[in-house]
Design a protein around this motif. Structure first.
Motif, PDB file in Angstrom:
ATOM      1  N   VAL A 116      43.818  33.096  40.906  1.00 16.95           N
ATOM      2  CA  VAL A 116      43.132  34.364  41.217  1.00 16.95           C
ATOM      3  C   VAL A 116      44.010  35.405  40.530  1.00 16.95           C
ATOM      4  O   VAL A 116      44.899  36.003  41.127  1.00 16.95           O
ATOM      5  CB  VAL A 116      43.062  34.613  42.735  1.00 16.95           C
ATOM      6  N   VAL A 117      43.793  35.574  39.236  1.00 18.65           N
ATOM      7  CA  VAL A 117      44.795  36.298  38.453  1.00 18.65           C
ATOM      8  C   VAL A 117      44.169  37.427  37.641  1.00 18.65           C
ATOM      9  O   VAL A 117      43.011  37.361  37.230  1.00 18.65           O
ATOM     10  CB  VAL A 117      45.580  35.332  37.524  1.00 18.65           C
ATOM     11  N   GLY A 118      44.988  38.457  37.404  1.00 20.02           N
ATOM     12  CA  GLY A 118      44.531  39.596  36.614  1.00 20.02           C
ATOM     13  C   GLY A 118      43.242  40.156  37.187  1.00 20.02           C
ATOM     14  O   GLY A 118      43.131  40.438  38.390  1.00 20.02           O
ATOM     15  N   GLY A 119      42.235  40.266  36.316  1.00 17.20           N
ATOM     16  CA  GLY A 119      40.939  40.768  36.770  1.00 17.20           C
ATOM     17  C   GLY A 119      40.308  39.902  37.839  1.00 17.20           C
ATOM     18  O   GLY A 119      39.438  40.373  38.586  1.00 17.20           O
ATOM     19  N   GLY A 120      40.740  38.649  37.945  1.00 10.57           N
ATOM     20  CA  GLY A 120      40.240  37.788  39.019  1.00 10.57           C
ATOM     21  C   GLY A 120      40.710  38.281  40.373  1.00 10.57           C
ATOM     22  O   GLY A 120      39.968  38.226  41.369  1.00 10.57           O
ATOM     23  N   LEU A 121      41.932  38.803  40.410  1.00 11.52           N
ATOM     24  CA  LEU A 121      42.435  39.389  41.662  1.00 11.52           C
ATOM     25  C   LEU A 121      41.762  40.744  41.909  1.00 11.52           C
ATOM     26  O   LEU A 121      41.475  41.096  43.056  1.00 11.52           O
ATOM     27  CB  LEU A 121      43.965  39.524  41.592  1.00 11.52           C
ATOM     28  N   GLU A 122      41.474  41.465  40.831  1.00 10.78           N
ATOM     29  CA  GLU A 122      40.742  42.733  41.015  1.00 10.78           C
ATOM     30  C   GLU A 122      39.360  42.459  41.615  1.00 10.78           C
ATOM     31  O   GLU A 122      38.904  43.176  42.514  1.00 10.78           O
ATOM     32  CB  GLU A 122      40.614  43.456  39.668  1.00 10.78           C
ATOM     33  N   LEU A 123      38.706  41.408  41.125  1.00  7.82           N
ATOM     34  CA  LEU A 123      37.392  41.033  41.669  1.00  7.82           C
ATOM     35  C   LEU A 123      37.525  40.623  43.138  1.00  7.82           C
ATOM     36  O   LEU A 123      36.770  41.096  44.002  1.00  7.82           O
ATOM     37  CB  LEU A 123      36.818  39.880  40.832  1.00  7.82           C
ATOM     38  N   TYR A 137      46.546  30.651  44.098  1.00  4.96           N
ATOM     39  CA  TYR A 137      47.706  31.491  43.781  1.00  4.96           C
ATOM     40  C   TYR A 137      47.245  32.780  43.116  1.00  4.96           C
ATOM     41  O   TYR A 137      46.196  32.840  42.488  1.00  4.96           O
ATOM     42  CB  TYR A 137      48.748  30.758  42.924  1.00  4.96           C
ATOM     43  N   PHE A 138      48.054  33.822  43.315  1.00  4.79           N
ATOM     44  CA  PHE A 138      47.695  35.179  42.889  1.00  4.79           C
ATOM     45  C   PHE A 138      48.757  35.701  41.921  1.00  4.79           C
ATOM     46  O   PHE A 138      49.958  35.540  42.171  1.00  4.79           O
ATOM     47  CB  PHE A 138      47.669  36.133  44.093  1.00  4.79           C
ATOM     48  N   ALA A 139      48.320  36.367  40.869  1.00  7.03           N
ATOM     49  CA  ALA A 139      49.286  36.997  39.963  1.00  7.03           C
ATOM     50  C   ALA A 139      48.585  38.078  39.152  1.00  7.03           C
ATOM     51  O   ALA A 139      47.355  38.098  39.033  1.00  7.03           O
ATOM     52  CB  ALA A 139      49.889  35.958  39.018  1.00  7.03           C
ATOM     53  N   LEU A 140      49.383  38.969  38.610  1.00 12.24           N
ATOM     54  CA  LEU A 140      48.891  40.018  37.698  1.00 12.24           C
ATOM     55  C   LEU A 140      49.678  39.876  36.391  1.00 12.24           C
ATOM     56  O   LEU A 140      50.712  40.526  36.216  1.00 12.24           O
ATOM     57  CB  LEU A 140      49.100  41.404  38.322  1.00 12.24           C
ATOM     58  N   PRO A 141      49.204  38.997  35.484  1.00 12.58           N
ATOM     59  CA  PRO A 141      49.963  38.725  34.263  1.00 12.58           C
ATOM     60  C   PRO A 141      49.777  39.765  33.156  1.00 12.58           C
ATOM     61  O   PRO A 141      50.256  39.559  32.036  1.00 12.58           O
ATOM     62  CB  PRO A 141      49.431  37.354  33.814  1.00 12.58           C
ATOM     63  N   GLU A 142      49.107  40.869  33.485  1.00 10.30           N
ATOM     64  CA  GLU A 142      48.815  41.864  32.452  1.00 10.30           C
ATOM     65  C   GLU A 142      50.071  42.291  31.692  1.00 10.30           C
ATOM     66  O   GLU A 142      50.063  42.414  30.466  1.00 10.30           O
ATOM     67  CB  GLU A 142      48.149  43.106  33.080  1.00 10.30           C
ATOM     68  N   ILE A 155      44.327  50.484  42.609  1.00  8.79           N
ATOM     69  CA  ILE A 155      43.869  51.009  43.900  1.00  8.79           C
ATOM     70  C   ILE A 155      43.786  49.865  44.925  1.00  8.79           C
ATOM     71  O   ILE A 155      44.442  49.912  45.964  1.00  8.79           O
ATOM     72  CB  ILE A 155      42.483  51.678  43.747  1.00  8.79           C
ATOM     73  N   ARG A 156      42.998  48.830  44.617  1.00 10.48           N
ATOM     74  CA  ARG A 156      42.688  47.836  45.660  1.00 10.48           C
ATOM     75  C   ARG A 156      43.840  46.868  45.926  1.00 10.48           C
ATOM     76  O   ARG A 156      44.076  46.507  47.074  1.00 10.48           O
ATOM     77  CB  ARG A 156      41.414  47.057  45.297  1.00 10.48           C
ATOM     78  N   VAL A 157      44.523  46.419  44.880  1.00 13.40           N
ATOM     79  CA  VAL A 157      45.639  45.486  45.148  1.00 13.40           C
ATOM     80  C   VAL A 157      46.783  46.255  45.805  1.00 13.40           C
ATOM     81  O   VAL A 157      47.445  45.755  46.709  1.00 13.40           O
ATOM     82  CB  VAL A 157      46.074  44.750  43.864  1.00 13.40           C
ATOM     83  N   THR A 158      46.973  47.499  45.375  1.00 13.67           N
ATOM     84  CA  THR A 158      48.001  48.326  46.024  1.00 13.67           C
ATOM     85  C   THR A 158      47.660  48.544  47.496  1.00 13.67           C
ATOM     86  O   THR A 158      48.552  48.514  48.357  1.00 13.67           O
ATOM     87  CB  THR A 158      48.143  49.680  45.291  1.00 13.67           C
ATOM     88  N   THR A 172      57.014  41.686  36.693  1.00 17.71           N
ATOM     89  CA  THR A 172      57.720  40.407  36.578  1.00 17.71           C
ATOM     90  C   THR A 172      56.791  39.209  36.519  1.00 17.71           C
ATOM     91  O   THR A 172      57.251  38.088  36.324  1.00 17.71           O
ATOM     92  CB  THR A 172      58.670  40.213  37.784  1.00 17.71           C
ATOM     93  N   GLY A 173      55.500  39.427  36.716  1.00 15.40           N
ATOM     94  CA  GLY A 173      54.568  38.292  36.715  1.00 15.40           C
ATOM     95  C   GLY A 173      54.691  37.437  37.954  1.00 15.40           C
ATOM     96  O   GLY A 173      54.232  36.287  37.974  1.00 15.40           O
ATOM     97  N   ARG A 174      55.305  37.984  39.002  1.00 19.79           N
ATOM     98  CA  ARG A 174      55.513  37.218  40.238  1.00 19.79           C
ATOM     99  C   ARG A 174      54.211  36.589  40.749  1.00 19.79           C
ATOM    100  O   ARG A 174      53.173  37.246  40.762  1.00 19.79           O
ATOM    101  CB  ARG A 174      56.077  38.159  41.302  1.00 19.79           C
ATOM    102  N   VAL A 175      54.322  35.334  41.144  1.00 21.33           N
ATOM    103  CA  VAL A 175      53.173  34.601  41.676  1.00 21.33           C
ATOM    104  C   VAL A 175      53.321  34.477  43.189  1.00 21.33           C
ATOM    105  O   VAL A 175      54.379  34.094  43.681  1.00 21.33           O
ATOM    106  CB  VAL A 175      53.084  33.189  41.049  1.00 21.33           C
TER     107      VAL A 175
END
Ligand code: 1HE
Length: 268
Positions: A116-123, A137-142, A155-158, A172-175
């Motif tokens: 559930v990463v990047g835009g997948g977590l945004e969705l 697992y969740f990450a923001l690899p941008e 906004i939403r993940v914050t 850091t790309g933390r997962v």
């Protein structure tokens, strides 16, 4: 003009409409790990714009295959070689889709697995409830990709995890996964079994509420977060004035008064 629209054909989403008003919407590009290309975003806009007026009482959002969603379609983005203006418009379409989800008034339960990463977590963060399984697992690899979030993560993940964790994830790309992901608020449920089964159970429970109550829960809370506390309290009173006097609630109130309605008890 009719208030009941019809859905246009969907390219990358599969849709099941159950008799009890629960819809299951599945991202259906498993070979591409359900990466969000322009066609999928247009499908999400089409579906979530119309579902509230088509009798959907609750919606499960799932992903086909081993991963919920790999985020922005990086290959499409590479091949299109977009200008800043073009990508701004891409992001505005993402916001259109995700705002329709968050503010549409129909409960959306995300059933998560794998990435559930990047835009997948945004969705996923535009859904009202998130259910994860052991593989999630969740990450923001941008940051690592030379990119930045454009689909509302700031906004939403914050909102879900707080500013410091959001910035750490991006830098850091933390997962996050498992109990730790649950503890920081990335999801509300962590299942040892199937996240889809649990999401369906929750959707059915939500669908048993009166639609106007769900509309308020799944749109007013979000709108009120955008207001000052003073205005939010005013809006809450107005919404409660409408919802709490709805004729359909009489039967439920009668049942409580006659002592036939279920009482709220602790979990056994
Ligand atoms: C993709 C994408 C994608 C897979 N765009 N095609 N998102 C990312 O940085 C996540 C990028 N993806 C991955 O890290 C991995 O693919 C996964 C962890 C999700 C899955 O790994 P795996 O080993 O199961 O699959 P794979 O071999 O990497 O990929 C399988 C296929 O899916 C392959 O295509 P094929 O035609 O070569 O078979 C991949 O190219 C394709 N694929 N992910 C396009 N994301 C509004 S701004 C939002 C900013 C962002 O979202 S940044 C993106 C963050």
């Amino acid at each position: 003009m009719t208030l009941t629209p019809t859905l246009s054909a969907l390219t990358n989403l599969a849709l099941e409409q159950h008799d009890d008003g629960v819809w299951v919407v599945t991202l259906n590009r498993p070979a591409k790990r359900n990466a969000l290309d322009e066609a999928t975003i247009e499908d999400l806009i089409e579906l979530f714009s119309k579902a509230p007026r088509m009798g959907a009482l609750a919606i499960v959002l799932a992903g086909a295959g081993d991963h919920f969603c790999a985020g922005l379609d990086l290959v499409e983005h590479h091949d299109e070689d977009r200008s800043p203006e073009q990508f701004m418009h891409v992001c505005l379409r993402w916001h259109e889709a995700f705002n329709k989800m968050e503010y549409g008034g129909v409960p959306i339960i995300a059933a998560l697995q794998g990435a559930v990463v990047g835009g997948g977590l945004e969705l996923a963060s535009a859904a009202h409830v998130r259910v994860a399984d052991a593989s999630t697992y969740f990450a923001l690899p941008e940051g690592q990709r030379g990119l930045f979030t454009g689909g509302g993560a700031t906004i939403r993940v914050t909102d879900l995890v707080g500013k410091a964790r959001m910035i750490d994830m991006m830098l850091t790309g933390r997962v996050y996964q498992g109990q730790e992901a649950l503890d920081v608020g990335l999801m509300q449920y962590l299942e040892t079994g199937s996240s889809l089964d649990k999401a369906l159970e929750l959707a059915r429970r939500a669908a048993a509420n009166l639609p106007l109550s769900n509309f308020a829960i799944c749109s007013a809370v979000s709108h009120m977060q955008n207001m000052s506390a003073l205005d939010a309290a005013y809006a809450e009173a107005v919404v409660a004035g409408v919802v709490n006097t709805q004729p359909d609630a009489r039967e439920r109130l009668d049942a409580f008064a006659r002592k036939t309605a279920a009482r709220v008890r602790p979990n056994s």
